[in-house]
Scaffold this motif. Structure first.
Motif, PDB file in Angstrom:
ATOM      1  N   THR A 130      -9.258  -2.496   6.240  1.00 15.58           N
ATOM      2  CA  THR A 130      -7.857  -2.891   6.146  1.00 15.58           C
ATOM      3  C   THR A 130      -7.070  -1.881   5.312  1.00 15.58           C
ATOM      4  O   THR A 130      -7.639  -1.153   4.491  1.00 15.58           O
ATOM      5  CB  THR A 130      -7.721  -4.286   5.515  1.00 15.58           C
ATOM      6  OG1 THR A 130      -8.361  -4.289   4.233  1.00 15.58           O
ATOM      7  CG2 THR A 130      -8.377  -5.344   6.405  1.00 15.58           C
ATOM      8  N   THR A 145      -1.117   5.837  14.551  1.00 20.39           N
ATOM      9  CA  THR A 145      -1.797   5.432  13.320  1.00 20.39           C
ATOM     10  C   THR A 145      -0.754   4.903  12.352  1.00 20.39           C
ATOM     11  O   THR A 145       0.454   4.993  12.586  1.00 20.39           O
ATOM     12  CB  THR A 145      -2.546   6.608  12.671  1.00 20.39           C
ATOM     13  OG1 THR A 145      -1.599   7.648  12.356  1.00 20.39           O
ATOM     14  CG2 THR A 145      -3.610   7.167  13.595  1.00 20.39           C
ATOM     15  N   TRP A 146      -1.235   4.350  11.249  1.00 17.76           N
ATOM     16  CA  TRP A 146      -0.335   3.877  10.207  1.00 17.76           C
ATOM     17  C   TRP A 146      -0.075   5.011   9.200  1.00 17.76           C
ATOM     18  O   TRP A 146      -0.947   5.820   8.932  1.00 17.76           O
ATOM     19  CB  TRP A 146      -0.945   2.668   9.500  1.00 17.76           C
ATOM     20  CG  TRP A 146      -1.067   1.484  10.399  1.00 17.76           C
ATOM     21  CD1 TRP A 146      -2.117   1.164  11.208  1.00 17.76           C
ATOM     22  CD2 TRP A 146      -0.087   0.478  10.616  1.00 17.76           C
ATOM     23  NE1 TRP A 146      -1.853   0.026  11.914  1.00 17.76           N
ATOM     24  CE2 TRP A 146      -0.614  -0.431  11.573  1.00 17.76           C
ATOM     25  CE3 TRP A 146       1.198   0.241  10.104  1.00 17.76           C
ATOM     26  CZ2 TRP A 146       0.094  -1.549  12.012  1.00 17.76           C
ATOM     27  CZ3 TRP A 146       1.901  -0.870  10.531  1.00 17.76           C
ATOM     28  CH2 TRP A 146       1.353  -1.754  11.482  1.00 17.76           C
ATOM     29  N   LEU A 197      -6.544  -1.434   9.748  1.00 20.45           N
ATOM     30  CA  LEU A 197      -5.640  -2.468  10.260  1.00 20.45           C
ATOM     31  C   LEU A 197      -4.999  -3.225   9.102  1.00 20.45           C
ATOM     32  O   LEU A 197      -5.597  -3.383   8.038  1.00 20.45           O
ATOM     33  CB  LEU A 197      -6.406  -3.459  11.130  1.00 20.45           C
ATOM     34  CG  LEU A 197      -6.921  -2.966  12.479  1.00 20.45           C
ATOM     35  CD1 LEU A 197      -7.772  -4.045  13.133  1.00 20.45           C
ATOM     36  CD2 LEU A 197      -5.765  -2.580  13.386  1.00 20.45           C
ATOM     37  N   ARG A 201      -3.384  -8.663  10.596  1.00 20.74           N
ATOM     38  CA  ARG A 201      -3.924  -8.499  11.949  1.00 20.74           C
ATOM     39  C   ARG A 201      -5.391  -8.936  12.000  1.00 20.74           C
ATOM     40  O   ARG A 201      -5.827  -9.608  12.949  1.00 20.74           O
ATOM     41  CB  ARG A 201      -3.795  -7.038  12.386  1.00 20.74           C
ATOM     42  CG  ARG A 201      -4.430  -6.705  13.729  1.00 20.74           C
ATOM     43  CD  ARG A 201      -3.844  -7.506  14.860  1.00 20.74           C
ATOM     44  NE  ARG A 201      -4.358  -7.051  16.153  1.00 20.74           N
ATOM     45  CZ  ARG A 201      -4.261  -7.754  17.275  1.00 20.74           C
ATOM     46  NH1 ARG A 201      -3.651  -8.933  17.265  1.00 20.74           N
ATOM     47  NH2 ARG A 201      -4.755  -7.275  18.391  1.00 20.74           N
ATOM     48  N   VAL A 202      -6.164  -8.566  10.981  1.00 26.64           N
ATOM     49  CA  VAL A 202      -7.572  -8.976  10.917  1.00 26.64           C
ATOM     50  C   VAL A 202      -7.659 -10.497  10.831  1.00 26.64           C
ATOM     51  O   VAL A 202      -8.484 -11.126  11.509  1.00 26.64           O
ATOM     52  CB  VAL A 202      -8.275  -8.317   9.715  1.00 26.64           C
ATOM     53  CG1 VAL A 202      -9.689  -8.859   9.556  1.00 26.64           C
ATOM     54  CG2 VAL A 202      -8.326  -6.798   9.899  1.00 26.64           C
TER      55      VAL A 202
END
Length: 243
Positions: A130, A145-146, A197, A201-202
């Protein structure tokens, strides 16, 4: 009428009992003395001769009897397994999520497969990396991507400087102290990227898996509750094998 879940409840015990009996039978037929008997008597040549008592030993185990016992035990296992397998062909149920059918008319054997796969998937999702919550992340469409916001920092360099402690005179030279000064010579602009993530979201994925796991378990219980027909296979099989 028998229900499938009742057969499933007794199947394990029947298997264990039959395995023990078959193992015992195997060991029994290896003990040759138990299958052997004898009858021996002694007759002297004349009436004056020594009289000896007769000797005898009965057969304690008959191979045919052992086979019949094994056949009787296996007949029960064959019948239970046949009843279960035939029923598994008929046992089906819908998998529902919030009242909506996600998977229709699913065989109970496939529901068992789904349970195992969803357990493994839950373990995988729970281990997903995360994003660092101390950073602010946005999705970069160019790299998929972030990324963080740019952070600007300075680059410095040590530059020697002179500090005059005392001016020079006609009698003494000037006293000078050399020291290093950090001087800004440039700027770094840093942007961090991550393929991890967001925690939300997880959590969302875990919630979906758990909901589907529950739905599959409910469907399996429903499928296992159907009424079934007891099958009599063992008698036919061992009637041929031992006939």
């Amino acid at each position: 009428m028998t229900k499938l879940n009742q057969i499933l409840a007794v199947e394990k015990g029947v298997k264990s009992d039959v395995q023990r009996k078959v193992t015992d039978a195997y060991h029994t037929i290896q003990k040759t003395p138990l299958l052997s008997g004898i009858s021996r008597s002694y007759q002297p040549i004349d009436d004056e001769g020594e009289q000896l008592p007769p000797e005898s030993a009965k057969v304690q185990v008959q191979a045919e009897g052992v086979l019949k016992d094994v056949g009787a035990a296996l007949t029960r296992l064959f019948d239970v397994t046949a009843t279960k397998d035939w029923a598994n062909c008929e046992a089906r149920a819908d998998v529902r999520i919030d009242g909506t059918v996600l998977l229709a008319d699913v065989p109970v054997t496939y529901l068992l497969f789904l349970e195992k796969q969803l357990t493994d998937l839950h373990t995988l999702i729970a281990k997903l990396p995360t994003l660092d919550p101390s950073e602010t992340w946005t999705l970069d469409e160019n790299t998929d991507t972030w990324r963080t916001e740019p952070v600007k920092t300075t680059r410095t360099k040590k530059v020697p400087r002179n500090h005059v402690l005392s001016e020079a005179t006609d009698k003494h030279p000037a006293q000078v102290q050399v020291y290093n000064e950090d001087v800004v010579v440039g700027y770094w602009t840093k942007v961090s990227f991550s393929g991890a993530l967001p925690q939300r979201r997880v959590n969302e994925l875990l919630g979906r898996v758990q909901k589907l796991q529950d739905a599959v378990k409910y469907a399996r219980e429903e499928a296992n509750g159907i009424e079934i027909t007891d099958r009599r296979i063992g008698e036919t099989v061992f009637g041929y094998l031992l006939g």
